[in-house]
Write a protein that holds these residues in place. Structure first.
Motif, short mmCIF file in Angstrom:
data_model
loop_
_atom_site.label_atom_id
_atom_site.label_comp_id
_atom_site.label_asym_id
_atom_site.label_seq_id
_atom_site.Cartn_x
_atom_site.Cartn_y
_atom_site.Cartn_z
N VAL A 194 103.31 67.88 -17.55
CA VAL A 194 103.11 66.98 -18.62
C VAL A 194 101.92 67.44 -19.40
CG1 VAL A 194 102.79 64.72 -19.24
CG2 VAL A 194 104.09 64.99 -17.25
N LYS A 195 102.29 68.14 -20.44
CA LYS A 195 101.11 68.80 -21.36
C LYS A 195 101.50 68.59 -22.68
CE LYS A 195 99.44 73.47 -22.50
NZ LYS A 195 99.20 74.91 -22.22
N TYR A 196 100.65 67.94 -23.52
CA TYR A 196 100.57 67.22 -24.68
C TYR A 196 99.95 68.33 -25.90
CZ TYR A 196 102.01 62.99 -22.90
OH TYR A 196 102.83 62.10 -22.15
N ALA A 197 100.58 68.36 -26.91
CA ALA A 197 100.04 69.12 -28.06
C ALA A 197 98.77 68.39 -28.47
CB ALA A 197 101.19 69.11 -29.06
N SER A 198 97.94 68.65 -27.98
CA SER A 198 96.63 67.88 -27.91
C SER A 198 95.58 68.53 -29.03
CB SER A 198 95.90 67.82 -26.59
OG SER A 198 94.78 67.17 -26.61
N LEU A 246 102.03 68.81 -9.49
CA LEU A 246 102.65 68.63 -10.77
C LEU A 246 101.31 68.12 -11.60
CD1 LEU A 246 105.72 66.26 -10.29
CD2 LEU A 246 105.68 68.47 -11.06
N MET A 247 101.03 68.40 -12.97
CA MET A 247 99.86 68.27 -13.62
C MET A 247 99.97 67.61 -14.91
SD MET A 247 96.24 70.55 -14.03
CE MET A 247 97.14 71.99 -14.61
N VAL A 248 98.95 66.56 -15.28
CA VAL A 248 98.91 66.04 -16.75
C VAL A 248 97.96 66.49 -17.40
CG1 VAL A 248 98.61 63.95 -17.76
CG2 VAL A 248 99.99 63.89 -15.84
N LYS A 249 98.10 67.00 -18.65
CA LYS A 249 96.91 67.64 -19.43
C LYS A 249 97.13 67.27 -20.81
CE LYS A 249 95.43 72.35 -20.99
NZ LYS A 249 95.66 73.62 -20.85
N PHE A 270 97.86 66.27 -10.23
CA PHE A 270 96.62 66.96 -10.62
C PHE A 270 96.45 66.57 -12.34
CE2 PHE A 270 96.80 69.05 -6.84
CZ PHE A 270 95.76 69.94 -6.65
N ALA A 271 95.24 66.71 -12.49
CA ALA A 271 94.81 66.30 -13.93
C ALA A 271 93.68 67.57 -14.67
CB ALA A 271 94.50 65.01 -14.24
N TYR A 272 93.99 67.80 -15.86
CA TYR A 272 93.00 68.75 -16.50
C TYR A 272 92.05 68.06 -17.38
CZ TYR A 272 91.93 73.47 -17.62
OH TYR A 272 91.26 74.86 -18.12
N GLN A 273 90.95 68.00 -16.96
CA GLN A 273 89.89 67.43 -17.75
C GLN A 273 89.63 68.56 -19.00
OE1 GLN A 273 85.77 66.39 -16.58
NE2 GLN A 273 86.20 64.59 -17.56
N VAL A 274 90.30 68.61 -20.01
CA VAL A 274 90.21 69.71 -20.76
C VAL A 274 88.99 70.34 -21.68
CG1 VAL A 274 92.68 69.75 -21.06
CG2 VAL A 274 91.53 68.82 -22.74
N SER A 275 89.01 71.43 -22.30
CA SER A 275 87.82 71.81 -22.87
C SER A 275 87.11 70.76 -23.94
CB SER A 275 88.07 73.17 -23.73
OG SER A 275 89.13 73.07 -24.47
N GLY A 276 88.03 70.31 -24.84
CA GLY A 276 87.44 69.11 -25.64
C GLY A 276 86.90 68.10 -24.88
N GLY A 310 93.74 66.07 -7.40
CA GLY A 310 92.96 67.21 -7.84
C GLY A 310 92.52 67.07 -9.28
N ILE A 311 91.46 67.58 -9.64
CA ILE A 311 90.93 67.59 -11.20
C ILE A 311 90.42 68.74 -11.65
CG2 ILE A 311 89.47 66.34 -13.14
CD1 ILE A 311 89.23 64.07 -10.87
N LEU A 312 91.03 69.50 -12.59
CA LEU A 312 90.48 70.73 -13.10
C LEU A 312 89.40 70.26 -14.21
CD1 LEU A 312 93.30 71.53 -12.03
CD2 LEU A 312 93.33 73.37 -13.69
#
Length: 326
Positions: A194-198, A246-249, A270-276, A310-312
């Motif tokens: 689940v990766k959004y055009a964020s 499975l990851m949400v980002k 999992f979830a990705y706490q992204v760069s922004g 897990g959290i990236l």
């Protein structure tokens, strides 16, 4: 009179707390280049592009901190990129070399390989670009073969987990088939399901030099305005195709999605706490607008509460230190 605050005394709070966060829940993203000295990413203070030679030291630091592992992203000079992203699946690619070094020096460290093409293509898109009647587009099915080659090359180098992030339909099935037939049925797939055009990816694109040369990725990444049905469909398909995790980002803007998936799919999330997300917290803290420690840990607890196993996060090492300090 009901008094919820009776359970908030210093001695009772730890006993009734339900959300656990420890360093083992955190994965550290690392940007890897072939050589030279480390370079700080201007939009992400404290985050660097590291030469391969520095990775054993960073891996040891991650192990000492008790982190769950690291995930590797390759960085190539512009002159070495090409339309088909050969650097992503080259035997001597930057990530393949980095994996071999880390697994030779630190076999106990979990090493995840990001499986995508955008850091290696001259056009910056996540797949094979074609020209059609409505302009340029990414050819989904032609890209699957290259993603499968990339994942197989990463497994051959010694990656413990491969993590496809291109958002191509059928990528998990193609990668699972390539790994199984290539002799790596034991290597799990962590799918960016689940990766959004964020709008929150900007600093990453600076760090990995992976901004699209034209257009954007909204043709294959998910629409933030879509309903929960879209997330359930994407995650369900990857689940059926053989994803092990499975990851949400991104993480924070989509905690509702993460929580909804937690109740519906029998796979670790999992979830990705992204760069922004990282940059907002870091820059606000540097300005004195936020207490960095409290703000970062609060967000990580929120992601765990929503259902992430897990959290990236780029703050993994700092958060691990704060958690150990209590």
């Amino acid at each position: 009179m009901e008094r919820p605050r009776r359970l908030r005394s210093p001695l009772l709070r730890p006993l009734v707390a339900e959300v656990e966060l420890s360093p083992r829940h955190l994965i550290l993203p690392l940007f890897v280049k072939r050589e030279g000295e480390r370079e700080e990413v201007s939009s992400m203070p404290g985050v660097y592009r590291h030469p391969i030679k520095d990775l054993p030291r960073l891996g040891e630091e991650a192990l000492r901190a008790g982190l769950g592992g690291v995930i590797l992203f390759g960085v190539l000079p512009e002159g070495e990129k090409d339309p088909l992203g050969h650097g992503a699946y080259a035997e001597e690619g930057v990530v393949q070399r980095a994996i071999r070094l880390l697994k030779r020096e630190l076999p106990e460290l979990l090493v995840i390989a990001d499986t995508c093409l955008c850091e290696y293509t001259s056009h910056g898109h996540c797949g094979v670009v074609r020209e059609g009647p409505w302009g340029f587009y990414v050819d989904n099915d032609a890209t699957l073969e290259l993603l499968a080659k990339t994942a197989l090359s990463q497994a051959q180098a010694g990656a413990d987990v491969v993590a496809p992030s291109a958002m191509m339909d059928g990528q998990v099935r193609a990668i699972r088939k390539a790994l199984d037939e290539g002799g790596f049925p034991h290597v799990p797939i962590l799918s960016y399901a689940v990766k959004y055009a964020s709008a929150f990816y900007g600093p990453f694109r600076e760090a990995a030099a992976s901004a699209p040369e034209f257009g954007d990725r909204s043709g294959y990444q998910m629409d933030p305005k879509a309903g929960l049905w879209d997330a359930l469909r994407e995650a369900g398909l990857d689940d059926q195709e053989g994803a092990d995790l499975l990851m949400v980002k991104p993480a924070l803007p989509y905690l509702d999605v993460l929580a909804a998936l937690k109740g519906r799919l029998a796979k670790p999330l999992f979830a990705y706490q992204v760069s922004g997300e990282y940059a907002m917290l870091k820059l606000a803290a540097l300005k004195g607008y936020l207490d960095e420690r409290r703000a970062v840990l609060e967000t990580l607890y929120a992601i765990r509460r929503a259902g992430a196993q897990g959290i990236l996060t780029y703050a993994a090492l700092e958060a691990a230190r704060w958690l150990k300090e209590g």
